[in-house]
Design a protein around this motif. Sequence first.
Motif, short mmCIF file in Angstrom:
data_model
loop_
_atom_site.label_atom_id
_atom_site.label_comp_id
_atom_site.label_asym_id
_atom_site.label_seq_id
_atom_site.Cartn_x
_atom_site.Cartn_y
_atom_site.Cartn_z
N THR A 50 5.71 -2.07 -1.18
CA THR A 50 6.01 -2.88 -0.01
C THR A 50 5.16 -4.14 -0.03
N THR A 51 5.74 -5.24 0.40
CA THR A 51 4.99 -6.50 0.49
C THR A 51 4.54 -6.77 1.92
N ASN A 52 5.05 -6.00 2.88
CA ASN A 52 4.69 -6.15 4.28
C ASN A 52 3.32 -5.50 4.52
N ALA A 53 2.32 -6.30 4.80
CA ALA A 53 0.95 -5.81 4.97
C ALA A 53 0.84 -4.82 6.14
N ASN A 54 1.52 -5.10 7.26
CA ASN A 54 1.44 -4.21 8.42
C ASN A 54 2.03 -2.84 8.09
N TYR A 55 3.14 -2.82 7.40
CA TYR A 55 3.79 -1.57 7.02
C TYR A 55 2.92 -0.80 6.03
N ARG A 56 2.35 -1.50 5.05
CA ARG A 56 1.46 -0.87 4.08
C ARG A 56 0.26 -0.24 4.78
N ASN A 57 -0.32 -0.96 5.73
CA ASN A 57 -1.47 -0.43 6.48
C ASN A 57 -1.09 0.79 7.30
N LYS A 58 0.14 0.81 7.82
CA LYS A 58 0.63 1.97 8.58
C LYS A 58 0.68 3.20 7.66
N LEU A 59 1.23 3.03 6.45
CA LEU A 59 1.30 4.14 5.50
C LEU A 59 -0.10 4.61 5.11
N LEU A 60 -1.00 3.69 4.85
CA LEU A 60 -2.37 4.04 4.47
C LEU A 60 -3.08 4.76 5.61
#
Length: 79
Positions: free
Chosen positions: A22-32
């Motif tokens: 994913t390139t969406n930082a907010n979405y990546r942070n949600k997964l992390l």
Amino acid sequence: MTSTTLDQLTIHQTALITKLNTTNANYRNKLLAMGITPGCKVSIVRTAPLGDPIQITIRGFQLCLRKTEAASIQVELED
């Protein structure tokens, strides 16, 4: 090892997370923040009757993901 995405696994299949696509930082942070990080083992517990959402086990707890969320998680199947 075979590389695929989390949404392609079947029930009771176990895999190792290798990458978050994913390139969406907010979405990546949600997964992390949910504990979905590269190097973790994940297994499919069950899916809803129409295939969405998917219930997984990761780090000793169970979590439900939408199929689109699972499609952005690259995994390698364990032999």
